[in-house]
Design a protein around this motif. Structure first.
Motif, PDB file in Angstrom:
ATOM      1  N   SER A   1      13.239 -57.598 -28.044  1.00  0.00           N
ATOM      2  CA  SER A   1      13.822 -58.636 -28.853  1.00  0.00           C
ATOM      3  C   SER A   1      14.166 -60.030 -28.116  1.00  0.00           C
ATOM      4  CB  SER A   1      15.337 -58.022 -28.795  1.00  0.00           C
ATOM      5  OG  SER A   1      16.030 -57.794 -27.806  1.00  0.00           O
ATOM      6  N   SER A   2      13.842 -60.179 -26.797  1.00  0.00           N
ATOM      7  CA  SER A   2      14.418 -61.552 -26.211  1.00  0.00           C
ATOM      8  C   SER A   2      13.323 -62.511 -26.703  1.00  0.00           C
ATOM      9  CB  SER A   2      14.483 -61.274 -24.810  1.00  0.00           C
ATOM     10  OG  SER A   2      13.525 -60.449 -24.273  1.00  0.00           O
ATOM     11  N   LYS A   3      13.832 -63.780 -26.664  1.00  0.00           N
ATOM     12  CA  LYS A   3      13.236 -64.878 -26.961  1.00  0.00           C
ATOM     13  C   LYS A   3      11.904 -65.110 -25.787  1.00  0.00           C
ATOM     14  CE  LYS A   3      15.938 -68.116 -28.478  1.00  0.00           C
ATOM     15  NZ  LYS A   3      16.788 -69.233 -28.422  1.00  0.00           N
TER      16      LYS A   3
ATOM     17  N   GLY B   1      18.848 -55.410 -30.287  1.00  0.00           N
ATOM     18  CA  GLY B   1      18.962 -56.854 -30.711  1.00  0.00           C
ATOM     19  C   GLY B   1      19.664 -56.878 -32.105  1.00  0.00           C
TER      20      GLY B   1
ATOM     21  N   ARG C   1      23.859 -64.451 -33.662  1.00  0.00           N
ATOM     22  CA  ARG C   1      22.470 -64.785 -33.900  1.00  0.00           C
ATOM     23  C   ARG C   1      21.741 -64.607 -32.776  1.00  0.00           C
ATOM     24  NH1 ARG C   1      20.861 -63.049 -37.872  1.00  0.00           N
ATOM     25  NH2 ARG C   1      18.694 -64.376 -37.635  1.00  0.00           N
ATOM     26  N   GLY C   2      22.399 -64.646 -31.345  1.00  0.00           N
ATOM     27  CA  GLY C   2      21.755 -64.579 -30.095  1.00  0.00           C
ATOM     28  C   GLY C   2      22.973 -65.005 -28.933  1.00  0.00           C
ATOM     29  N   ASP C   3      22.527 -64.887 -27.875  1.00  0.00           N
ATOM     30  CA  ASP C   3      23.275 -65.151 -26.792  1.00  0.00           C
ATOM     31  C   ASP C   3      22.614 -66.469 -25.956  1.00  0.00           C
ATOM     32  OD1 ASP C   3      21.601 -64.121 -24.966  1.00  0.00           O
ATOM     33  OD2 ASP C   3      22.715 -62.391 -24.572  1.00  0.00           O
TER      34      ASP C   3
ATOM     35  N   GLY D   1      18.709 -65.796 -24.210  1.00  0.00           N
ATOM     36  CA  GLY D   1      17.581 -65.369 -24.819  1.00  0.00           C
ATOM     37  C   GLY D   1      17.377 -64.158 -25.658  1.00  0.00           C
ATOM     38  N   GLN D   2      18.762 -63.431 -25.820  1.00  0.00           N
ATOM     39  CA  GLN D   2      18.655 -62.127 -26.734  1.00  0.00           C
ATOM     40  C   GLN D   2      18.704 -63.014 -28.133  1.00  0.00           C
ATOM     41  OE1 GLN D   2      18.190 -59.460 -27.541  1.00  0.00           O
ATOM     42  NE2 GLN D   2      19.805 -58.053 -27.184  1.00  0.00           N
ATOM     43  N   GLN D   3      17.967 -62.327 -29.035  1.00  0.00           N
ATOM     44  CA  GLN D   3      18.034 -62.692 -30.655  1.00  0.00           C
ATOM     45  C   GLN D   3      18.352 -61.582 -31.252  1.00  0.00           C
ATOM     46  OE1 GLN D   3      14.109 -65.384 -30.638  1.00  0.00           O
ATOM     47  NE2 GLN D   3      13.567 -63.161 -29.719  1.00  0.00           N
ATOM     48  N   TYR D   4      19.475 -61.704 -32.120  1.00  0.00           N
ATOM     49  CA  TYR D   4      19.831 -60.900 -33.067  1.00  0.00           C
ATOM     50  C   TYR D   4      19.268 -60.740 -34.637  1.00  0.00           C
ATOM     51  CZ  TYR D   4      23.628 -59.790 -29.468  1.00  0.00           C
ATOM     52  OH  TYR D   4      24.055 -59.298 -28.385  1.00  0.00           O
ATOM     53  N   THR D   5      19.283 -59.546 -35.134  1.00  0.00           N
ATOM     54  CA  THR D   5      19.170 -59.426 -36.476  1.00  0.00           C
ATOM     55  C   THR D   5      20.030 -58.546 -36.968  1.00  0.00           C
ATOM     56  OG1 THR D   5      16.986 -59.480 -35.833  1.00  0.00           O
ATOM     57  CG2 THR D   5      17.276 -58.856 -38.163  1.00  0.00           C
TER      58      THR D   5
END
Ligand code: S5P
Length: 256
Positions: free
Chosen positions: A149-151, A194, A200-202, A205-209
């Protein structure tokens, strides 16, 4: 690729015993929610397990961030897992050569093989990693990291495809993937981290859905939620909200 087969229909397609047991729990509790208990003390870990236990199908742990880990912590965790009917997933992300992985799975101070129902592995080192884990497949199911999930994740489509091929070679042990949605056949289960209803993220680099996108649109089966629940002031209520959102998204996918 989004599967419209129900969990009932997919249960007999799953070769690994733990994978089938998981689907039985999912159906019984109507929960495809996994909580990621990323906390640093055993007391917090155990109280989260007790608070959210009734709402979840799996509790995901990182034993190596618990500062006071002892065998007693895993014993209490197993007790809570039996009480609330959930499985324990140690998110160790094994990535080494088979021989080392075997030692990491059984040894050290964590003795992961003694208490984890599910473990996961990167495919970067080749099939030896899975071979080592599959020797304890009697008690343990394995998930392969096919996407992250990370950028900036390096899991390009070819890499994801390799994970699928490797899983097919070890279907007695491997019953699913960490992925961003459904990436393969219905005889595997797809677990997506994620997931957050607000963020939406932290900053790292975490990306949330959101659950609906992940499960109904992207076709994932299980949502892994950490801070969305863990950092809530009322974890029970948050777990219940996420359970419903994830289950509704699953029903929505079936109905589409
Ligand atoms: O690609 C990944 C794979 C995993 S297993 N991205 C992730 O975030 N995870 C894990 O999911 C991560 O180790 C953490 O335990 C959880 C996400 O936590 P959250 O607080 O961001 O929801």
């Amino acid at each position: 690729k989004v599967h419209q087969l129900s969990f009932e229909q997919r249960l007999p397609l799953i070769r690994n015993k733990v994978g089938r047991r998981l689907l039985e729990i999912v159906l019984k509790k109507q929960s495809n929610l996994i909580v990621a208990a990323d906390v640093t003390t055993s007391q917090e870990l155990l109280s989260i397990a007790d608070e959210v236990g009734p709402q979840i199908c799996v509790l995901k742990t990182h034993a190596d961030i618990i500062q006071d880990w002892t065998d007693s912590v895993s014993e209490q965790l197993v007790h809570l897992a039996k009480l609330h009917h959930f499985l324990i997933f140690e998110d160790r992300k094994f990535a080494d050569i088979g021989n080392t992985v075997e030692l990491q799975l059984t040894g050290g101070i964590f003795h992961i093989a003694h208490w984890a129902d599910i473990v996961n592995a990167h495919i970067i080192a080749g099939p030896g990693t899975i071979e080592a884990l599959s020797r304890s497949a009697e008690h343990c199911g394995v998930l392969l990291l096919a996407q992250m999930s990370s950028k900036g994740s390096l899991t390009v489509p070819e890499y994801t495809q390799k994970a699928l091929e490797m899983a097919k070679q070890y279907e007695d042990a491997v019953f699913g993937f960490i992925s961003l949605g459904c990436i393969g056949e219905p005889n595997f289960l797809y677990f997506t981290p994620g997931v957050h209803l607000q963020e939406r993220g932290d900053s790292l680099g975490q990306q949330y859905t959101d659950p609906e996108t992940v499960i109904a649109v992207q076709g994932s089966d299980m949502a892994i939620v950490g801070r969305g629940i863990i950092q809530s002031s009322d974890r029970r209520k948050a777990a219940s909200t996420y359970r419903k959102a994830c289950w509704d998204a699953y029903l929505q996918r079936l109905g589409d």
